[in-house]
Design a protein around this motif. Structure first.
Motif, PDB file in Angstrom:
ATOM      1  N   LEU A 124       3.416  -4.234   8.187  1.00  0.00           N
ATOM      2  CA  LEU A 124       2.699  -3.015   7.816  1.00  0.00           C
ATOM      3  C   LEU A 124       1.942  -2.399   8.982  1.00  0.00           C
ATOM      4  O   LEU A 124       1.177  -1.449   8.788  1.00  0.00           O
ATOM      5  N   ASN A 125       2.117  -2.965  10.161  1.00  0.00           N
ATOM      6  CA  ASN A 125       1.452  -2.411  11.333  1.00  0.00           C
ATOM      7  C   ASN A 125       2.275  -1.214  11.853  1.00  0.00           C
ATOM      8  O   ASN A 125       3.284  -1.379  12.548  1.00  0.00           O
ATOM      9  N   GLU A 152      -2.309  -3.005   4.283  1.00  0.00           N
ATOM     10  CA  GLU A 152      -2.537  -4.251   5.047  1.00  0.00           C
ATOM     11  C   GLU A 152      -3.894  -4.858   4.702  1.00  0.00           C
ATOM     12  O   GLU A 152      -4.024  -6.082   4.552  1.00  0.00           O
ATOM     13  N   GLU A 153      -4.919  -4.015   4.550  1.00  0.00           N
ATOM     14  CA  GLU A 153      -6.251  -4.518   4.172  1.00  0.00           C
ATOM     15  C   GLU A 153      -6.247  -5.032   2.742  1.00  0.00           C
ATOM     16  O   GLU A 153      -6.997  -5.952   2.403  1.00  0.00           O
ATOM     17  N   ARG A 154      -5.420  -4.468   1.904  1.00  0.00           N
ATOM     18  CA  ARG A 154      -5.309  -4.932   0.522  1.00  0.00           C
ATOM     19  C   ARG A 154      -4.768  -6.360   0.460  1.00  0.00           C
ATOM     20  O   ARG A 154      -5.219  -7.169  -0.347  1.00  0.00           O
ATOM     21  N   LEU A 155      -3.803  -6.652   1.308  1.00  0.00           N
ATOM     22  CA  LEU A 155      -3.287  -8.029   1.389  1.00  0.00           C
ATOM     23  C   LEU A 155      -4.362  -8.983   1.912  1.00  0.00           C
ATOM     24  O   LEU A 155      -4.476 -10.121   1.443  1.00  0.00           O
ATOM     25  N   GLU A 156      -5.165  -8.516   2.876  1.00  0.00           N
ATOM     26  CA  GLU A 156      -6.225  -9.377   3.426  1.00  0.00           C
ATOM     27  C   GLU A 156      -7.296  -9.671   2.371  1.00  0.00           C
ATOM     28  O   GLU A 156      -7.803 -10.807   2.290  1.00  0.00           O
ATOM     29  N   SER A 157      -7.651  -8.682   1.576  1.00  0.00           N
ATOM     30  CA  SER A 157      -8.634  -8.923   0.520  1.00  0.00           C
ATOM     31  C   SER A 157      -8.096  -9.899  -0.525  1.00  0.00           C
ATOM     32  O   SER A 157      -8.852 -10.714  -1.071  1.00  0.00           O
ATOM     33  N   PHE A 158      -6.800  -9.815  -0.811  1.00  0.00           N
ATOM     34  CA  PHE A 158      -6.201 -10.778  -1.736  1.00  0.00           C
ATOM     35  C   PHE A 158      -6.284 -12.193  -1.168  1.00  0.00           C
ATOM     36  O   PHE A 158      -6.511 -13.164  -1.910  1.00  0.00           O
ATOM     37  N   ARG A 159      -6.122 -12.334   0.127  1.00  0.00           N
ATOM     38  CA  ARG A 159      -6.222 -13.661   0.755  1.00  0.00           C
ATOM     39  C   ARG A 159      -7.639 -14.213   0.663  1.00  0.00           C
ATOM     40  O   ARG A 159      -7.843 -15.420   0.453  1.00  0.00           O
TER      41      ARG A 159
END
Length: 520
Positions: A124-125, A152-159
């Motif tokens: 997603l970069n 990409e930030e949405r995936l990081e928040s899920f992590r």
């Protein structure tokens, strides 16, 4: 104007040809023909939203019931599609498929997408993506890059949160301080990406962008609700926090106030674009400024925490070993008296005794009978000046004085006449019949038994001295005139004119037996 329209029509025709070619190749060479065709049709160059049936075909391939290999292949094809395209419509429609999959497919797709990003570069970069085919494409490209950062930030928040903020209920209301300090910054960073999705220029009127923005705006409501619940929970715990945690909590509270103001502006823009129709957005209320001042005063006046050194590691417990019991000494080898006796025997192995002589009269001259000569060789008289005595000693442990005495004694014995009469050695030749016994230097040690090694050494020296005396006497007798004149061993050894050792008061000696002349 007509030239620009012709160029736009030509670009669309080329895009349609690419899509048709890709579908044809997928039918021939791909093992996942249906999935490849569905992905191409859902992300084609047509500047319209994709048909729902193609998107559903992609979702069916990445559901939890399908093998993980199918899911991984689908993610790989979508990532390759994003990496190779330079068309804003293809990139935007691919991102919309991924976004909808995150919202509508089970959480296993989140995990597969995160794992794919770890093993390879972030799919997603798209910070370098641009479409310069038209002026409008520049505005579309800018919003595509912003939209990719949000996903990409949405995936990081899920992590970090371990749940999806859109599909699950917010859990920040019941978290402890440590978890709040970890999750609230992640949610605020995600809200920051939402606020940056505000379209600019030609992107405001693009239908595909407006469709994607509606999904972002709807998720911002739950994101803000989770931040609000977490901030209220954090404020309740604020005045009980240590200073380090209070500083972090104050930064979170300040940022929440700032984002609340910007979110109000973002919602006004969405309403003007007829996104969400106004009823889906919540009313943002600003926290009171006085409460923020109270929190700042608490942090400013809070005492600094002293660093408490960690306790030293416990010392390892040493196991006490049982004492080693030595074997029994059956021969009394370790007896101190025995050790001292053996050392004394070694030092005095050649001496019988050492007796200091005080005011007694000097002893008579040494003779062959009392053996004073060889005994003096064995005895070392005590001396108060040990340094002088040690320096004057020669080889063998004898000093000069002892050697001179031995030489003088030997010369005196050689000059005296030899006699086999045992009584002759006890008295001088011209003295009285019974002379008082001379002083014996070893008289004090006669009552004490010497050790075994001393006795053995004394016996060996006595035998050697006796043999030496016998040899000397025999040599002297052979050289005397009397021995040459008397051939008879039974004759009178003193001769006819010899004076009897017992004096004139004794009867004359018996005449010696004269054997038959023929005997000789």
């Amino acid at each position: 104007m007509s030239g620009g329209g012709t160029q736009n029509s030509l670009r669309k025709a080329l895009g349609s040809i690419k899509d048709t070619t890709t579908v044809s190749l997928a039918k021939i060479n791909s093992d996942y023909k249906e999935l490849d065709i569905a992905i191409v049709k859902a992300t084609n160059h047509v500047e319209r939203p994709a048909k729902e049936k193609h998107i559903r075909a992609v979702f069916a391939a990445i559901s939890a019931t399908r093998p993980r290999a199918d899911v991984a292949y689908c993610i790989h094809v979508l990532a390759r599609r994003l990496a190779k395209t330079h068309n804003w419509a293809v990139a935007l429609k691919t991102l919309v498929v991924i976004h909808r999959a995150l919202r509508e497919v089970d959480p296993t797709f989140h995990e597969e997408l995160i794992n794919y990003g770890r093993s390879r570069s972030h799919m997603l970069n798209m910070s370098h993506f641009k479409d310069d085919s038209s002026p409008n494409a520049w505005d579309y490209s800018a919003w595509v890059r912003t939209y990719a950062l949000f996903l990409e930030e949405r995936l990081e928040s899920f992590r970090v949160l371990k749940y999806d903020i859109e599909t699950d209920r917010p859990r920040t209301k019941d978290l402890e301080t440590a978890e709040l300090l970890e999750q609230l910054p992640a949610l605020q960073q995600l809200l920051f990406r939402v606020l940056n999705c505000q379209p600019q220029g030609a992107a405001v009127s693009n239908f595909i962008i407006r469709l994607a923005l509606s999904m972002v705006a709807s998720e911002s409501v739950k994101i803000y609700q989770a931040i609000t619940d977490g901030t209220a929970n954090l404020v309740d715990k604020f005045f009980e926090m240590p200073r380090a945690d209070a500083v972090k909590a104050l930064d979170i509270y300040r940022k929440a106030c700032q984002q609340a103001e910007r979110l109000s502006e973002f919602y006004e823009i969405c309403k003007s674009m007829d996104i969400g129709r106004g009823e889906r957005f919540i009313k943002i209320e600003q926290p009171p400024a006085s409460f923020l001042q109270t929190m700042e005063e608490y942090v400013r006046d809070a005492p600094q925490e002293q660093h408490v050194p960690s306790p030293p590691p416990p010392e390892p417990v040493k196991e006490e070993q049982p004492p080693v019991v030595p074997p029994p000494d059956l021969l009394n080898l370790d007896d101190p008296a025995t050790v001292a006796s053996s050392e004394l025997d070694e030092r005095n192995s050649l001496a019988l005794a050492i007796v200091p002589v005080g005011d007694q009269q000097p002893a008579a001259a040494p003779t062959q009978a009392n053996g004073t000569g060889w005994e003096l060789a064995l005895v070392t008289a005590p001396s108060s000046n040990e340094t002088t005595s040690a320096a004057s000693k020669l080889a063998g442990g004898l000093d000069k004085l002892t050697l001179d005495s031995l030489y003088d004694d030997a010369m005196r014995r050689n000059s005296q006449p030899t006699s086999y009469n045992p009584w002759e050695a006890a008295a001088p030749m011209n003295g009285p019949v019974m002379q008082a016994a001379s002083h014996d230097p070893f008289f004090a040690s006669n009552g004490v038994a010497a050790s075994h090694n001393v006795q053995m050494a004394a016996m060996a020296n006595q035998q050697q001295a006796l043999m030496w005396q016998q040899q000397q006497q025999q040599m002297m007798m052979m050289t005397t005139p009397q021995f040459q004149q008397q051939a008879n061993p039974f004759a009178n050894p003193y001769g006819a004119a010899a004076v009897h050792p017992y004096g004139s008061g004794m009867p004359p000696p018996v005449q010696a037996y004269q054997p038959y002349p023929g005997y000789l």
